[in-house]
Design a protein around this motif. Structure first.
Motif, mmCIF file in Angstrom:
data_model
loop_
_atom_site.group_PDB
_atom_site.id
_atom_site.type_symbol
_atom_site.label_atom_id
_atom_site.label_comp_id
_atom_site.label_asym_id
_atom_site.label_seq_id
_atom_site.Cartn_x
_atom_site.Cartn_y
_atom_site.Cartn_z
ATOM 1 N N MET A 1 0.837 -1.197 0.000
ATOM 2 C CA MET A 1 0.000 0.000 0.000
ATOM 3 C C MET A 1 0.877 1.253 0.000
ATOM 4 O O MET A 1 0.612 2.206 -0.729
ATOM 5 N N ARG A 2 1.935 1.239 0.779
ATOM 6 C CA ARG A 2 2.852 2.386 0.831
ATOM 7 C C ARG A 2 3.505 2.617 -0.530
ATOM 8 O O ARG A 2 3.644 3.758 -0.964
ATOM 9 N N GLN A 3 3.888 1.537 -1.207
ATOM 10 C CA GLN A 3 4.479 1.682 -2.537
ATOM 11 C C GLN A 3 3.470 2.279 -3.516
ATOM 12 O O GLN A 3 3.813 3.120 -4.337
ATOM 13 N N GLY A 4 2.213 1.859 -3.414
ATOM 14 C CA GLY A 4 1.163 2.423 -4.263
ATOM 15 C C GLY A 4 0.956 3.902 -4.000
ATOM 16 O O GLY A 4 0.796 4.698 -4.935
ATOM 17 N N LEU A 5 0.964 4.291 -2.728
ATOM 18 C CA LEU A 5 0.830 5.715 -2.378
ATOM 19 C C LEU A 5 2.029 6.508 -2.889
ATOM 20 O O LEU A 5 1.884 7.624 -3.383
ATOM 21 N N LYS A 6 3.201 5.929 -2.776
ATOM 22 C CA LYS A 6 4.420 6.600 -3.252
ATOM 23 C C LYS A 6 4.355 6.822 -4.760
ATOM 24 O O LYS A 6 4.646 7.912 -5.249
ATOM 25 N N ASP A 7 3.948 5.786 -5.489
ATOM 26 C CA ASP A 7 3.833 5.899 -6.945
ATOM 27 C C ASP A 7 2.783 6.936 -7.340
ATOM 28 O O ASP A 7 2.989 7.725 -8.258
ATOM 29 N N THR A 8 1.645 6.931 -6.644
ATOM 30 C CA THR A 8 0.580 7.891 -6.917
ATOM 31 C C THR A 8 1.049 9.316 -6.653
ATOM 32 O O THR A 8 0.816 10.213 -7.464
ATOM 33 N N GLY A 9 1.717 9.518 -5.535
ATOM 34 C CA GLY A 9 2.232 10.847 -5.199
ATOM 35 C C GLY A 9 3.228 11.351 -6.218
ATOM 36 O O GLY A 9 3.176 12.511 -6.644
ATOM 37 N N LEU A 10 4.129 10.489 -6.645
ATOM 38 C CA LEU A 10 5.135 10.880 -7.625
ATOM 39 C C LEU A 10 4.507 11.203 -8.977
ATOM 40 O O LEU A 10 4.861 12.196 -9.619
ATOM 41 N N THR A 11 3.550 10.386 -9.396
ATOM 42 C CA THR A 11 2.861 10.636 -10.667
ATOM 43 C C THR A 11 2.108 11.963 -10.621
ATOM 44 O O THR A 11 2.217 12.780 -11.539
ATOM 45 N N PHE A 12 1.349 12.198 -9.550
ATOM 46 C CA PHE A 12 0.608 13.451 -9.431
ATOM 47 C C PHE A 12 1.558 14.635 -9.370
ATOM 48 O O PHE A 12 1.333 15.656 -10.021
ATOM 49 N N GLN A 13 2.623 14.499 -8.615
ATOM 50 C CA GLN A 13 3.609 15.575 -8.489
ATOM 51 C C GLN A 13 4.173 15.945 -9.854
ATOM 52 O O GLN A 13 4.235 17.131 -10.209
ATOM 53 N N ASN A 14 4.562 14.959 -10.631
ATOM 54 C CA ASN A 14 5.153 15.223 -11.945
ATOM 55 C C ASN A 14 4.137 15.798 -12.931
ATOM 56 O O ASN A 14 4.456 16.737 -13.677
ATOM 57 N N GLU A 15 2.916 15.262 -12.943
ATOM 58 C CA GLU A 15 1.901 15.763 -13.870
ATOM 59 C C GLU A 15 1.458 17.178 -13.512
ATOM 60 O O GLU A 15 1.266 18.011 -14.393
ATOM 61 N N PHE A 16 1.316 17.463 -12.219
ATOM 62 C CA PHE A 16 0.940 18.818 -11.800
ATOM 63 C C PHE A 16 2.043 19.805 -12.168
ATOM 64 O O PHE A 16 1.777 20.890 -12.690
ATOM 65 N N ALA A 17 3.294 19.403 -11.902
ATOM 66 C CA ALA A 17 4.416 20.294 -12.217
ATOM 67 C C ALA A 17 4.504 20.556 -13.713
ATOM 68 O O ALA A 17 4.721 21.702 -14.130
ATOM 69 N N ALA A 18 4.311 19.534 -14.519
ATOM 70 C CA ALA A 18 4.388 19.708 -15.975
ATOM 71 C C ALA A 18 3.292 20.636 -16.473
ATOM 72 O O ALA A 18 3.508 21.422 -17.403
ATOM 73 N N ARG A 19 2.135 20.574 -15.856
ATOM 74 C CA ARG A 19 1.006 21.381 -16.327
ATOM 75 C C ARG A 19 1.006 22.809 -15.767
ATOM 76 O O ARG A 19 0.607 23.742 -16.458
ATOM 77 N N HIS A 20 1.420 22.979 -14.525
ATOM 78 C CA HIS A 20 1.257 24.282 -13.873
ATOM 79 C C HIS A 20 2.547 24.973 -13.437
ATOM 80 O O HIS A 20 2.521 26.145 -13.096
ATOM 81 N N LEU A 21 3.656 24.252 -13.412
ATOM 82 C CA LEU A 21 4.861 24.848 -12.850
ATOM 83 C C LEU A 21 6.002 25.000 -13.851
ATOM 84 O O LEU A 21 7.069 25.479 -13.495
ATOM 85 N N LYS A 22 5.808 24.564 -15.083
ATOM 86 C CA LYS A 22 6.875 24.660 -16.082
ATOM 87 C C LYS A 22 6.417 25.510 -17.253
ATOM 88 O O LYS A 22 5.246 25.545 -17.574
ATOM 89 N N GLY A 23 7.355 26.168 -17.886
ATOM 90 C CA GLY A 23 7.014 26.999 -19.031
ATOM 91 C C GLY A 23 6.738 28.430 -18.610
ATOM 92 O O GLY A 23 6.926 28.821 -17.468
ATOM 93 N N GLY A 24 6.275 29.187 -19.561
ATOM 94 C CA GLY A 24 6.008 30.605 -19.307
ATOM 95 C C GLY A 24 4.747 30.828 -18.497
ATOM 96 O O GLY A 24 3.941 29.931 -18.286
ATOM 97 N N THR A 25 4.579 32.062 -18.061
ATOM 98 C CA THR A 25 3.427 32.429 -17.253
ATOM 99 C C THR A 25 2.183 32.517 -18.125
ATOM 100 O O THR A 25 2.169 33.194 -19.143
ATOM 101 N N THR A 26 1.148 31.795 -17.741
ATOM 102 C CA THR A 26 -0.160 31.858 -18.387
ATOM 103 C C THR A 26 -1.204 31.887 -17.286
ATOM 104 O O THR A 26 -0.870 31.920 -16.098
#
Length: 86
Positions: free
Chosen positions: A28-53
């Motif tokens: 269960m901990r490994q699943g939570l870790k994987d979920t957290g990492l996936t969400f962290q990376n997808e959120f960062a790619a969508r909202h934290l990288k690139g120019g200001t919009t």
């Protein structure tokens, strides 16, 4: 009339049941870790990288972007959780 039943491997079954919470927690901990990492990376790619919009963060020092992440909490099945944020 009495019937006696001998279960072969009973000790192994009892031992497995005693260890089950730790084994489940590990997976269960490994699943939570994987979920957290996936969400962290997808959120960062969508909202934290690139120019200001309108849906991307404006950057001044970059500290807020670098502070985004996730942590795992809890030490048992009942208390395990993943916390995401800045």
């Amino acid at each position: 009339m009495k019937v006696f039943v001998t279960i072969a491997g009973r000790e192994a079954i009892e031992q497995a049941l005693k260890q089950a919470p730790r084994v489940f927690y590990k997976h269960m901990r490994q699943g939570l870790k994987d979920t957290g990492l996936t969400f962290q990376n997808e959120f960062a790619a969508r909202h934290l990288k690139g120019g200001t919009t309108e849906d991307r963060l404006r950057v001044r020092t970059g500290m807020l972007r670098r502070s985004w992440g996730h942590t795992l909490k809890g030490d048992s099945i009942g208390t395990a959780a993943v916390h995401m944020g800045f």
